[in-house]
Scaffold this active site. Structure first.
Site, PDB file in Angstrom:
ATOM      1  N   SER A 286      20.067  -2.127  36.356  1.00  0.00           N
ATOM      2  CA  SER A 286      21.455  -2.455  36.694  1.00  0.00           C
ATOM      3  C   SER A 286      21.825  -3.833  36.170  1.00  0.00           C
ATOM      4  O   SER A 286      20.974  -4.732  36.062  1.00  0.00           O
ATOM      5  CB  SER A 286      21.633  -2.413  38.219  1.00  0.00           C
ATOM      6  OG  SER A 286      22.848  -3.025  38.618  1.00  0.00           O
TER       7      SER A 286
ATOM      8  N   GLY B  22      17.634  11.637  42.746  1.00  0.00           N
ATOM      9  CA  GLY B  22      19.068  11.401  42.868  1.00  0.00           C
ATOM     10  C   GLY B  22      19.893  12.381  42.052  1.00  0.00           C
ATOM     11  O   GLY B  22      20.947  12.036  41.516  1.00  0.00           O
TER      12      GLY B  22
ATOM     13  N   TYR C  32      19.491  -5.863  46.276  1.00  0.00           N
ATOM     14  CA  TYR C  32      19.597  -4.745  45.327  1.00  0.00           C
ATOM     15  C   TYR C  32      19.141  -5.200  43.946  1.00  0.00           C
ATOM     16  O   TYR C  32      18.317  -4.547  43.297  1.00  0.00           O
ATOM     17  CB  TYR C  32      21.046  -4.250  45.287  1.00  0.00           C
ATOM     18  CG  TYR C  32      21.312  -3.180  44.260  1.00  0.00           C
ATOM     19  CD1 TYR C  32      20.895  -1.867  44.464  1.00  0.00           C
ATOM     20  CD2 TYR C  32      21.995  -3.473  43.069  1.00  0.00           C
ATOM     21  CE1 TYR C  32      21.146  -0.876  43.518  1.00  0.00           C
ATOM     22  CE2 TYR C  32      22.249  -2.493  42.121  1.00  0.00           C
ATOM     23  CZ  TYR C  32      21.817  -1.198  42.351  1.00  0.00           C
ATOM     24  OH  TYR C  32      22.057  -0.233  41.406  1.00  0.00           O
TER      25      TYR C  32
ATOM     26  N   GLY D 152      23.788  12.828  42.653  1.00  0.00           N
ATOM     27  CA  GLY D 152      24.756  11.773  42.384  1.00  0.00           C
ATOM     28  C   GLY D 152      25.475  11.940  41.060  1.00  0.00           C
ATOM     29  O   GLY D 152      25.237  12.907  40.331  1.00  0.00           O
TER      30      GLY D 152
ATOM     31  N   GLU E  47      23.244  -5.857  37.857  1.00  0.00           N
ATOM     32  CA  GLU E  47      23.006  -6.751  38.985  1.00  0.00           C
ATOM     33  C   GLU E  47      21.656  -7.468  38.868  1.00  0.00           C
ATOM     34  O   GLU E  47      21.391  -8.417  39.611  1.00  0.00           O
ATOM     35  CB  GLU E  47      23.074  -5.987  40.303  1.00  0.00           C
ATOM     36  CG  GLU E  47      24.456  -5.464  40.663  1.00  0.00           C
ATOM     37  CD  GLU E  47      25.460  -6.595  40.889  1.00  0.00           C
ATOM     38  OE1 GLU E  47      25.074  -7.626  41.471  1.00  0.00           O
ATOM     39  OE2 GLU E  47      26.614  -6.449  40.473  1.00  0.00           O
TER      40      GLU E  47
ATOM     41  N   ALA F 207      17.643   7.607  41.642  1.00  0.00           N
ATOM     42  CA  ALA F 207      17.978   7.421  43.058  1.00  0.00           C
ATOM     43  C   ALA F 207      17.849   5.947  43.434  1.00  0.00           C
ATOM     44  O   ALA F 207      16.881   5.285  43.073  1.00  0.00           O
ATOM     45  CB  ALA F 207      17.055   8.258  43.934  1.00  0.00           C
TER      46      ALA F 207
END
Length: 322
Positions: free
Chosen positions: A127, A8, A151, A11, A129, A83
């Site tokens: 994360s 990634g 996720y 990003g 989350e 990523a």
């Protein structure tokens, strides 16, 4: 010279990390999607200034053989797995793709370094989350996970995968549980970038309103380069461990919008419209991280909430007026 592999790299986080590693004298390799090569002006915008200093590898991290071959060829000293597919959907096909992208890729990377180079250090971008519907606030490294999306589930699964490879197989693996973090490189699908872009368009007379969901929703927002410095600090420790990367301070969506508009000498209430379709269920306890363990390593934040937004506004003004 140490070698680092970043997934990634194109990003926000990957590009910032690549710059930091180059400054430290690393040889930097970056995995990118093949379509990025086909549309470099859009997909490689974040690494345009360093594209000749890094080696890009166009491939998918969900292809186990490609992952294995890349690691065997590069033989990296460190891998930063940033990523991830972050689109939240509850369609079966999307959830399968989400797990493939966010969990299977982690397994392919770890199993490859286990076979090829057990001394390679591994950082995984976790994360907030992972906590989903928290049972307490702020959350620490000891807080119980309670993800509410695929996720979050994929991130928690990867966390335990890293822990298993660390405890049972002896690999140096670390998870940095990163809360919301911003910079001028933030993608447009995030509410923060949407606020910034729309505020600037209104200032330039190109838009008339900003449509948002729940203005009272709160988040722990930090500065992306600080979080990538945290990743480097975590990976420099004698022993691998997991850390919360957060500011420990909460701000609402309305505060973010008010700050952005005020920096442009505008009043947000004159332009804001509410659409309930953008509402997300609010948590009983807010997602707010406790960074004390990380601070114990000497980490600190460098930008305030207002300073972050000011940088994003200035960059967006430049982009929209050039």
């Amino acid at each position: 010279m140490k070698k680092a592999l970043i997934t990634g790299i194109g990003g926000q986080d990957g590009s910032i990390l690549a710059e930091l590693l180059l400054q430290k004298g690393y040889e930097v390799y970056g995995i990118i999607k093949r379509e990025a090569i086909e549309n470099p002006n859009l997909k490689l915008k974040n690494i345009a200034s360093i594209v000749n200093e890094v080696e890009l590898i166009p491939m998918s991290v969900t292809d186990p053989m490609a992952v294995y071959k890349a690691i065997k060829k590069i033989h990296p000293d460190e891998i930063y797995h940033l990523a991830a597919s972050s689109f939240v959907s509850y369609e079966f096909e999307d959830e399968v793709a989400m797990m493939n992208s966010n969990f299977n890729s982690t397994y392919y990377l770890l199993s490859s370094i286990l076979e090829i180079n057990k001394d390679c250090k591994f950082f995984f971008a976790g994360s907030s989350e992972m906590f989903g519907e928290p049972f307490e606030s702020p959350q620490s490294e000891n807080s119980k996970f309670n993800p509410k999306s695929m996720y979050g589930i994929a991130k928690v699964s990867s966390y335990y995968l890293l822990k298993n490879f660390r405890d049972k197989k002896g690999l140096y693996t670390c998870t940095g549980i990163m809360y919301n973090h911003e910079s001028p490189r933030r993608k447009s699908e995030f509410v923060t970038k949407k606020i910034i872009e729309t505020a600037v368009r209104i200032k330039l007379g190109r838009a008339k309103e900003l449509v948002l969901g729940n203005l009272d929703a709160v988040r722990d927002w930090g500065y992306a380069p600080d979080y990538m410095n945290a990743a480097l600090l975590i990976m420099s420790q004698p022993k691998p461990d997991d850390y919360i990367i957060a500011t420990g301070h909460l701000h609402s969506v309305k505060q973010f919008a008010e700050t952005a508009f005020s920096l442009l000498d505008l009043k947000v209430d004159d332009y804001i419209k509410i659409n309930t379709k953008y509402f997300r269920a609010s948590e009983n306890y807010p997602l707010c991280g406790n960074p004390e363990k990380l601070k114990g390593l000497g980490w600190s934040t460098s930008k305030s909430f207002t300073e972050i937004i000011k940088m994003m506004i200035e960059e967006e003004l430049t982009n929209q007026t050039n």
